[in-house]
Design a protein around this motif. Sequence first.
Motif, PDB file in Angstrom:
ATOM      1  N   UNK A  44       0.829  -1.211   0.000  1.00 33.98           N
ATOM      2  CA  UNK A  44       0.000   0.000   0.000  1.00 33.98           C
ATOM      3  C   UNK A  44       0.861   1.258   0.000  1.00 33.98           C
ATOM      4  N   UNK A  45       2.008   1.198   0.672  1.00 35.13           N
ATOM      5  CA  UNK A  45       2.903   2.354   0.749  1.00 35.13           C
ATOM      6  C   UNK A  45       3.510   2.717  -0.592  1.00 35.13           C
ATOM      7  N   UNK A  46       3.725   1.726  -1.443  1.00 31.89           N
ATOM      8  CA  UNK A  46       4.342   1.995  -2.737  1.00 31.89           C
ATOM      9  C   UNK A  46       3.526   3.006  -3.537  1.00 31.89           C
ATOM     10  N   UNK A  47       2.197   2.844  -3.518  1.00 25.52           N
ATOM     11  CA  UNK A  47       1.346   3.793  -4.227  1.00 25.52           C
ATOM     12  C   UNK A  47       1.371   5.175  -3.601  1.00 25.52           C
ATOM     13  N   UNK A  48       1.328   5.228  -2.280  1.00 23.18           N
ATOM     14  CA  UNK A  48       1.322   6.526  -1.616  1.00 23.18           C
ATOM     15  C   UNK A  48       2.649   7.255  -1.794  1.00 23.18           C
ATOM     16  N   UNK A  49       3.750   6.514  -1.866  1.00 24.24           N
ATOM     17  CA  UNK A  49       5.050   7.152  -2.084  1.00 24.24           C
ATOM     18  C   UNK A  49       5.125   7.747  -3.488  1.00 24.24           C
ATOM     19  N   UNK A  50       4.599   7.019  -4.488  1.00 22.50           N
ATOM     20  CA  UNK A  50       4.559   7.562  -5.846  1.00 22.50           C
ATOM     21  C   UNK A  50       3.761   8.861  -5.865  1.00 22.50           C
ATOM     22  N   UNK A  51       2.623   8.871  -5.189  1.00 24.89           N
ATOM     23  CA  UNK A  51       1.784  10.071  -5.141  1.00 24.89           C
ATOM     24  C   UNK A  51       2.477  11.207  -4.399  1.00 24.89           C
ATOM     25  N   UNK A  52       3.111  10.897  -3.268  1.00 22.91           N
ATOM     26  CA  UNK A  52       3.792  11.927  -2.485  1.00 22.91           C
ATOM     27  C   UNK A  52       4.997  12.493  -3.241  1.00 22.91           C
ATOM     28  N   UNK A  53       5.726  11.633  -3.929  1.00 23.20           N
ATOM     29  CA  UNK A  53       6.878  12.100  -4.712  1.00 23.20           C
ATOM     30  C   UNK A  53       6.434  13.044  -5.812  1.00 23.20           C
ATOM     31  N   UNK A  54       5.349  12.663  -6.506  1.00 28.39           N
ATOM     32  CA  UNK A  54       4.821  13.528  -7.562  1.00 28.39           C
ATOM     33  C   UNK A  54       4.346  14.861  -6.985  1.00 28.39           C
ATOM     34  N   UNK A  55       3.716  14.821  -5.817  1.00 26.49           N
ATOM     35  CA  UNK A  55       3.243  16.056  -5.198  1.00 26.49           C
ATOM     36  C   UNK A  55       4.367  16.991  -4.816  1.00 26.49           C
ATOM     37  N   UNK A  56       5.426  16.438  -4.208  1.00 30.56           N
ATOM     38  CA  UNK A  56       6.571  17.272  -3.829  1.00 30.56           C
ATOM     39  C   UNK A  56       7.296  17.818  -5.048  1.00 30.56           C
ATOM     40  N   UNK A  57       7.380  17.000  -6.115  1.00 33.53           N
ATOM     41  CA  UNK A  57       8.008  17.490  -7.348  1.00 33.53           C
ATOM     42  C   UNK A  57       7.149  18.564  -8.004  1.00 33.53           C
ATOM     43  N   UNK A  58       5.837  18.422  -7.897  1.00 33.49           N
ATOM     44  CA  UNK A  58       4.925  19.382  -8.507  1.00 33.49           C
ATOM     45  C   UNK A  58       5.118  20.782  -7.928  1.00 33.49           C
ATOM     46  N   UNK A  59       5.391  20.860  -6.612  1.00 32.36           N
ATOM     47  CA  UNK A  59       5.563  22.171  -5.984  1.00 32.36           C
ATOM     48  C   UNK A  59       7.035  22.614  -5.977  1.00 32.36           C
ATOM     49  N   UNK A  60       7.899  21.846  -6.645  1.00 30.00           N
ATOM     50  CA  UNK A  60       9.283  22.273  -6.810  1.00 30.00           C
ATOM     51  C   UNK A  60      10.279  21.757  -5.797  1.00 30.00           C
ATOM     52  N   UNK A  61       9.873  20.829  -4.916  1.00 28.13           N
ATOM     53  CA  UNK A  61      10.789  20.328  -3.894  1.00 28.13           C
ATOM     54  C   UNK A  61      11.420  18.995  -4.268  1.00 28.13           C
ATOM     55  N   UNK A  62      10.960  18.393  -5.354  1.00 25.91           N
ATOM     56  CA  UNK A  62      11.466  17.086  -5.750  1.00 25.91           C
ATOM     57  C   UNK A  62      12.373  17.170  -6.961  1.00 25.91           C
ATOM     58  N   UNK A  63      12.027  16.365  -7.979  1.00 22.12           N
ATOM     59  CA  UNK A  63      12.819  16.340  -9.207  1.00 22.12           C
ATOM     60  C   UNK A  63      12.820  17.713  -9.870  1.00 22.12           C
ATOM     61  N   UNK A  64      13.957  18.062 -10.421  1.00 30.83           N
ATOM     62  CA  UNK A  64      14.095  19.351 -11.103  1.00 30.83           C
ATOM     63  C   UNK A  64      14.211  19.133 -12.613  1.00 30.83           C
TER      64      UNK A  64
END
Length: 300
Positions: free
Chosen positions: A220-240
């Motif tokens: 279950x965590x695998x899906x939530x981590x994908x979502x959280x990673x995308x969210x943090x990247x969306x606001x500029x804190x993740x992938x650049x």
Amino acid sequence: MSTVAGVLSRLESKRLTTIARTAVSELRSNRLTLVGALIVAVLGFVAIVGPLIVPYEPAAQDLSNRLQGPSLAHPLGTDQLGRDVATRLVYGARVSLGIAILVTALRVLIGTTVGMVAGYAGGWVDELFMRLVDVQLAFPGLVLALVVAGILGPSLRNVMIALAVVGWTTYARVVRGSVLTIKERKYVDVARLVGTPRLRLFRRHLLPGVVNPVIVIATLNLGTVVLATAGLSFIGLGAQPPTPEWGTMLAGGRQYVRSAWWIVNAPGVAIMLTVLGFNLLGDGLRDALDPKQQARVEEV
């Protein structure tokens, strides 16, 4: 005494094997679980094989073909810089799933270790670890991840650290509860009486008993981590940019929602399917590994 411990250990291994077979049978009969497993399998195949067969580079720009709709040359169109969206989506699957697996592995390692030590040791060790867990649970997970990622700076590595730091507590509490139950069983008492080394006791007797709940939570965590990673990247804190990560793709294409819908729809659908697949698979595993089901196996 050692013979008794061996017999009890073999009986426990036989019980766990029976439970595993029953779980597999339950999974095969659950259609939604099979759908989730198929989605996850396809995503995994795309992440591993896709980058080897796509015809374009994920960062290759072609401004003469910017904002082109879906076509034979570009099945999912091109973005604002003329990059092939399908190619970036495929490379993004490798990035997103890779991060999800690494973060979940770190959570499992930290949480399982803390939970097993706290549950087995008891006393002040248990009290200390559980109070640390309570302190962390007092803060909303996503907010704490935002704070950690903001302090460390925007990058995928820092996002992984932030998500791993805030997600291990669930494993610790669940594993501790399982260990408190398992260590009271007769075969564990006998193993301790015959002088079984502590590390061997953990590996042979305690660890197998906590595998089931850890597998369910991790899935279950695998899906939530994908979502959280995308969210943090969306606001500029993740992938650049120009990293082909799904959250970054959403952020880069949000101003073209009306004129070039494919830029945001493609990564959005990919995130949705990924989370759906892991949730369906996790729910099926939870039902198959249900303690009530295990109890029925023990009665048989």
